[in-house]
Write a protein that holds these residues in place. Structure first.
Motif, mmCIF file in Angstrom:
data_model
loop_
_atom_site.group_PDB
_atom_site.id
_atom_site.type_symbol
_atom_site.label_atom_id
_atom_site.label_comp_id
_atom_site.label_asym_id
_atom_site.label_seq_id
_atom_site.Cartn_x
_atom_site.Cartn_y
_atom_site.Cartn_z
ATOM 1 N N ALA A 1 39.265 46.248 49.609
ATOM 2 C CA ALA A 1 38.198 45.426 49.021
ATOM 3 C C ALA A 1 37.803 45.970 47.647
ATOM 4 C CB ALA A 1 36.986 45.390 49.948
ATOM 5 N N ASN B 1 40.480 44.959 45.218
ATOM 6 C CA ASN B 1 40.306 43.536 44.883
ATOM 7 C C ASN B 1 39.216 43.362 43.832
ATOM 8 O OD1 ASN B 1 42.191 42.247 46.469
ATOM 9 N ND2 ASN B 1 40.876 42.132 48.250
ATOM 10 N N LYS C 1 40.468 44.502 40.473
ATOM 11 C CA LYS C 1 41.399 43.539 39.863
ATOM 12 C C LYS C 1 40.652 42.325 39.325
ATOM 13 C CE LYS C 1 45.768 44.724 41.710
ATOM 14 N NZ LYS C 1 47.046 44.233 42.155
ATOM 15 N N GLN D 1 42.091 33.978 41.654
ATOM 16 C CA GLN D 1 42.333 33.811 43.088
ATOM 17 C C GLN D 1 42.385 32.321 43.400
ATOM 18 O OE1 GLN D 1 39.111 36.237 44.750
ATOM 19 N NE2 GLN D 1 40.597 37.847 45.159
ATOM 20 N N PRO E 1 42.388 33.871 49.828
ATOM 21 C CA PRO E 1 42.828 35.234 49.547
ATOM 22 C C PRO E 1 42.341 36.218 50.626
ATOM 23 C CG PRO E 1 41.811 34.248 47.602
ATOM 24 C CD PRO E 1 41.530 33.335 48.745
ATOM 25 N N GLY E 2 43.122 37.242 50.852
ATOM 26 C CA GLY E 2 42.730 38.278 51.827
ATOM 27 C C GLY E 2 41.676 39.184 51.237
ATOM 28 N N ASP E 3 40.523 38.605 50.996
ATOM 29 C CA ASP E 3 39.428 39.287 50.309
ATOM 30 C C ASP E 3 38.157 38.977 51.108
ATOM 31 O OD1 ASP E 3 37.317 39.884 48.611
ATOM 32 O OD2 ASP E 3 38.247 39.042 46.815
ATOM 33 N N SER E 4 37.435 40.034 51.471
ATOM 34 C CA SER E 4 36.273 39.825 52.350
ATOM 35 C C SER E 4 35.180 38.964 51.692
ATOM 36 C CB SER E 4 35.696 41.170 52.798
ATOM 37 O OG SER E 4 35.522 41.991 51.683
ATOM 38 N N TYR F 1 35.434 36.082 50.717
ATOM 39 C CA TYR F 1 35.576 34.673 51.126
ATOM 40 C C TYR F 1 35.057 34.400 52.544
ATOM 41 C CZ TYR F 1 38.246 33.773 46.938
ATOM 42 O OH TYR F 1 38.594 33.613 45.621
ATOM 43 N N VAL G 1 41.568 40.456 57.238
ATOM 44 C CA VAL G 1 41.388 41.037 55.904
ATOM 45 C C VAL G 1 41.505 42.569 55.957
ATOM 46 C CG1 VAL G 1 39.730 41.423 54.031
ATOM 47 C CG2 VAL G 1 40.003 39.142 54.987
ATOM 48 N N SER H 1 46.654 42.986 47.361
ATOM 49 C CA SER H 1 45.592 42.106 46.859
ATOM 50 C C SER H 1 46.089 40.672 46.714
ATOM 51 C CB SER H 1 45.042 42.628 45.540
ATOM 52 O OG SER H 1 46.082 42.658 44.618
#
Lengths: 264, 160
Positions: free
Chosen positions: A111, A114, A117, A125, B17-20, B22, B59, B66
């Motif tokens: 995280a 992310n 980035k 995204q 996306p594999g992003d918390s 979301y 996730v 990323s």
């Protein structure tokens, strides 16, 4: 009681960040070792540092002081220090010390990477969604996009405007879609720090395609629509709220593409 | 113009996306979609918890890059919902942990002996659903399928 261990990592995926994997107890006896590692990072490694704290069992105020000093030096050289994977116990201790006024914390290293980035490398995204062409699905869809925009740091005003665009485009896609085919509405959302891109694709009702083409032409020519004309008000609103609006008609369906810059 | 009849089955596909970041928006989206199909707020809330748990696992343990994405297939029927959540798979240890949880399904004692971390929040998912299936293919692509029925929940006795 296990003394602190600390390792410096760099991954292929994140060559511009340094990960410090910290383990065990960060008591006052760990301060010397921390100073050594921090000096090494400042000398040899990228200045955006993620401290993986998932295996830390104690975080003394002396160690916290060193982390604060390290962060200050990193920020001075356009870097940063963020914490990742804190256990609930350590998090609670740090909250009572007010540490989160200084440090940002992430659920895990991934995280934090992310976030790096997103902020520093300006990555974009994307989210895609297909939903049945029914009007009652549109409010949840507009809310979804709005919440994502807010979560990604867009202001309430920006998020509301993005939400309005999505609402208009999706409502049009459902209302003027081909009821016979009942093809799903496809939504694409691309988001980065500067802008959002929205693309909605459906199959238009064949009897409405010509009218839509005319509307699309007139919208692209004029800055403001004729407000007395009932047709095309939605498209005019989208145009007003966006920086770019284009509509394509093809065998694959009707595609509305909208770009909106942040804070515009 | 005649309005097309509402179907009894709705299929929604979401890829994010594999992003918390979301997940809060996705869980609310699920709840609102269900309520728009006349499912009760209670049913919607409990479904939201299922999606939150499974997506958070996806996730945390399944998105190591990323660029990883999570696919959520969300099927709404008149009497039930079905969630299929796919992630690209994580590190060996995480995959093995998930395998253990999957293999110990039904073995109450074995499950009780597992630590909170090892259960991956799946206990609450099992509690709130009628069916939970897992698949991990040779490339570690992980698929979790959860079915939640309307009747059982709506008719469940009130507690507390």
């Amino acid at each position: 009681m296990e003394s602190m261990r600390i390792e410096i990592w760099q991954t292929e995926e994140t060559p511009n960040t340094t990960v410090l994997h910290v383990k065990n107890e960060l008591d006052s006896s760990s301060v010397e070792k921390l100073n050594e590692v921090f000096a090494e990072v400042l000398e040899k490694y990228p200045r955006y540092v993620i401290a993986d704290m998932s295996e830390v069992t104690l975080f003394s105020s002396a160690a916290l002081g060193r982390f604060m000093g390290f962060k200050k030096r990193l920020v001075e050289s356009k870097g940063d220090l963020v914490l990742a994977g804190l256990t609930l116990e350590i998090k609670s201790q740090l909250t009572s010390l007010g540490a989160f006024k200084i440090f940002r914390s992430f659920a895990n290293v991934s995280a934090a990477v992310n976030a790096y980035k997103w902020e520093r490398e300006g990555i974009s995204q994307a989210l895609t969604l297909s939903f049945p062409p029914e009007l009652h699905f549109v409010p949840p869809v507009r809310q979804l996009v709005s919440r994502i925009a807010k979560q990604k740091g867009y202001s309430s005003r920006d998020s509301f405007r993005i939400e309005t665009i999505v609402d208009e485009v999706c409502n049009n896609a459902v209302e003027h879609g081909d009821g016979e085919q009942r093809r799903d509405v496809d939504l694409f959302l691309g988001i980065d720090r500067e802008k959002v891109e929205i693309k909605v694709v459906n199959t238009s009702n064949p009897s409405k395609v010509e009218v839509l083409k005319q509307l699309s032409k007139s919208i692209s020519k004029t800055a403001m629509p004729d407000l007395q004309d009932k047709r095309g008000r939605g498209l005019a609103l989208i145009k007003m709220l966006s920086n770019n609006l284009s509509i394509d008609f093809s065998e694959n369906g009707t595609s509305v593409h909208v770009t909106r810059f942040r804070g515009d | 113009m005649s309005t097309p009849e509402k179907k009894d089955e709705h299929k929604i596909k979401l890829k994010f996306p594999g992003d918390s970041d979301y997940i809060p928006a996705v869980r609310k989206f699920i709840a609102e979609m269900l309520q728009s199909c006349n499912f009760s707020p209670k049913f919607a809330y409990r479904s939201e918890i299922i999606v939150d748990e499974v997506c958070n696992n996806a996730v945390m343990y399944g998105c190591k890059s990323s660029e990883s994405t999570i696919e959520l297939h969300f099927n709404i029927f008149s009497n039930r919902t079905e969630f299929i959540i796919k992630d690209p798979g994580g590190e060996h240890d995480d995959i093995e942990r998930l395998r253990k949880v999957v293999e110990k399904r039904g073995e109450e004692t074995a499950l009780k002996q597992q630590s909170k971390k090892d259960k991956l929040g799946l206990e609450i998912v099992r509690m709130l659903s009628e069916e939970v299936d897992f698949q991990i293919d040779e490339n570690n692509l992980t698929t979790v399928r959860v079915v939640r029925k309307k009747d059982d929940v709506e008719a469940a006795p009130q507690t507390g």
